[in-house]
Write an enzyme that holds these catalytic residues in place. Structure first.
Site, PDB file in Angstrom:
ATOM      1  N   ARG A   1      -8.620   0.896  10.085  1.00 31.38           N
ATOM      2  CA  ARG A   1      -8.172  -0.487  10.241  1.00 31.38           C
ATOM      3  C   ARG A   1      -9.158  -1.305  11.066  1.00 31.38           C
ATOM      4  O   ARG A   1      -8.931  -2.491  11.272  1.00 31.38           O
ATOM      5  CB  ARG A   1      -6.843  -0.490  10.962  1.00 31.38           C
TER       6      ARG A   1
ATOM      7  N   LYS B   1       0.833  -1.217   0.000  1.00 28.89           N
ATOM      8  CA  LYS B   1       0.000   0.000   0.000  1.00 28.89           C
ATOM      9  C   LYS B   1       0.866   1.264   0.000  1.00 28.89           C
ATOM     10  O   LYS B   1       0.544   2.224  -0.682  1.00 28.89           O
ATOM     11  CB  LYS B   1      -0.915   0.028   1.244  1.00 28.89           C
TER      12      LYS B   1
ATOM     13  N   ARG C   1       0.578  -9.255  13.272  1.00 32.33           N
ATOM     14  CA  ARG C   1      -0.017  -8.245  12.386  1.00 32.33           C
ATOM     15  C   ARG C   1      -0.997  -8.862  11.408  1.00 32.33           C
ATOM     16  O   ARG C   1      -2.052  -8.303  11.117  1.00 32.33           O
ATOM     17  CB  ARG C   1       1.092  -7.508  11.628  1.00 32.33           C
TER      18      ARG C   1
ATOM     19  N   ARG D   1      11.432  -6.230   3.297  1.00 31.34           N
ATOM     20  CA  ARG D   1      11.150  -4.799   3.149  1.00 31.34           C
ATOM     21  C   ARG D   1      12.155  -3.945   3.922  1.00 31.34           C
ATOM     22  O   ARG D   1      12.562  -4.283   5.022  1.00 31.34           O
ATOM     23  CB  ARG D   1       9.747  -4.537   3.680  1.00 31.34           C
TER      24      ARG D   1
ATOM     25  N   ARG E   1      11.985  -2.507   9.578  1.00 31.23           N
ATOM     26  CA  ARG E   1      11.084  -2.144  10.668  1.00 31.23           C
ATOM     27  C   ARG E   1      11.079  -3.241  11.724  1.00 31.23           C
ATOM     28  O   ARG E   1      11.102  -4.416  11.393  1.00 31.23           O
ATOM     29  CB  ARG E   1       9.664  -1.954  10.130  1.00 31.23           C
TER      30      ARG E   1
END
Ligand code: AMP
Length: 251
Positions: free
Chosen positions: A122, A43, A205, A161, A194
């Site tokens: 969310r 996203k 998550r 990532r 992260r």
């Protein structure tokens, strides 16, 4: 769909009026979009692309929390300290704290350049708060983009990532490597993994997504706002798919 305006995310991070000088938005249209999808689906990368093409500002609540962590280190309110604790473990921050932060950035939601909401809402409660707010301000959503991808692919994406600590640009060690390892192509900042992209946080998550966020798909389908996008493949292809889907929706 080329942007006509100059926008600046400072207002989003500082919680004051957006420091933008928007003209009419792209082709006279303000794009007010929500980007839905599991963590790691891309996203943030899509928001960067859509920002360039549509001129709307990329407003990420996750970026807001990460920025607040560095900015307010040592001076956090109890609510913000609790939010940081939740974020580090991959759990959702409370609806009250999230809405307080978004609500005090209402200028960004009313901005004539439009917005690309990434990571918010969310939960159903957040979606209801946003809906009531936008109705009150008479700035309806254009669409909700739901990025779809199989879970095993998502896990690969999350673990590779890397994020720029300065400008928050997103890279991937395999699929979108920076020109110089560990250095952001955009601003020269340092790239980091992260904390919540570690394997132990990833499963929390994904479970939070399944439990709290996935129900928003039906919610927005019922409001006739949902646009589903296949998130597989190179980011440029996904972005082109998104733009085509938006074009046909607003025709
Ligand atoms: P993201 O960068 O969107 O993956 O967000 C990183 C983390 O920030 C999440 O795992 C949550 O801990 C927190 N967070 C961001 N946005 C929200 C939200 N809308 N509701 C609850 N928690 C959020």
């Amino acid at each position: 769909m080329s942007p006509q305006n100059k926008i600046d995310r400072a207002g989003w991070f500082e919680g004051s009026g957006a420091d933008c000088t928007p003209d009419a938005g792209s082709a006279g249209r303000s794009w007010r979009l929500v980007l839905l999808g599991a963590p790691g689906v891309g996203k943030g990368t899509q928001a960067e692309c859509l920002n360039k093409r549509l001129g709307a500002c990329h407003l990420s609540t996750g970026d807001l929390f990460r920025d607040a962590e560095h900015r307010d280190a040592g001076h956090q309110s109890p609510a913000m300290a609790q939010a940081m604790e939740s974020m580090h473990h991959g759990a959702l921050v409370s609806d009250t704290t999230v809405w307080e932060l978004v609500r005090e950035r209402g200028d960004c939601l009313r901005c004539s350049a439009g917005f690309l909401l990434d990571g918010f809402p969310r939960t159903l409660a957040q979606a209801e708060q946003l809906k009531a707010y936008l109705e009150g301000e008479k700035v309806p959503l254009t669409a909700v983009l739901d990025y779809e991808m199989p879970v095993d692919e998502i896990v690969k994406r999350l673990s590779g990532r890397r994020i720029c600590e300065k400008c928050h640009s997103v890279f991937h060690v395999t699929w979108r490597p920076p020109k110089v390892a560990g250095v952001c192509d955009v601003c020269g900042g340092r790239l980091q993994q992260r904390e919540d992209d570690q394997p132990s946080s990833i499963s929390i998550r994904l479970e939070a997504y399944r439990h709290s966020t996935a129900p928003l798909i039906q919610y927005y389908k019922d409001l006739n706002l949902l646009v589903s996008i296949d998130a597989n493949g190179p980011p440029e292809d996904v972005c082109a798919r998104t733009l085509a889907a938006l074009e046909s929706r607003v025709k």
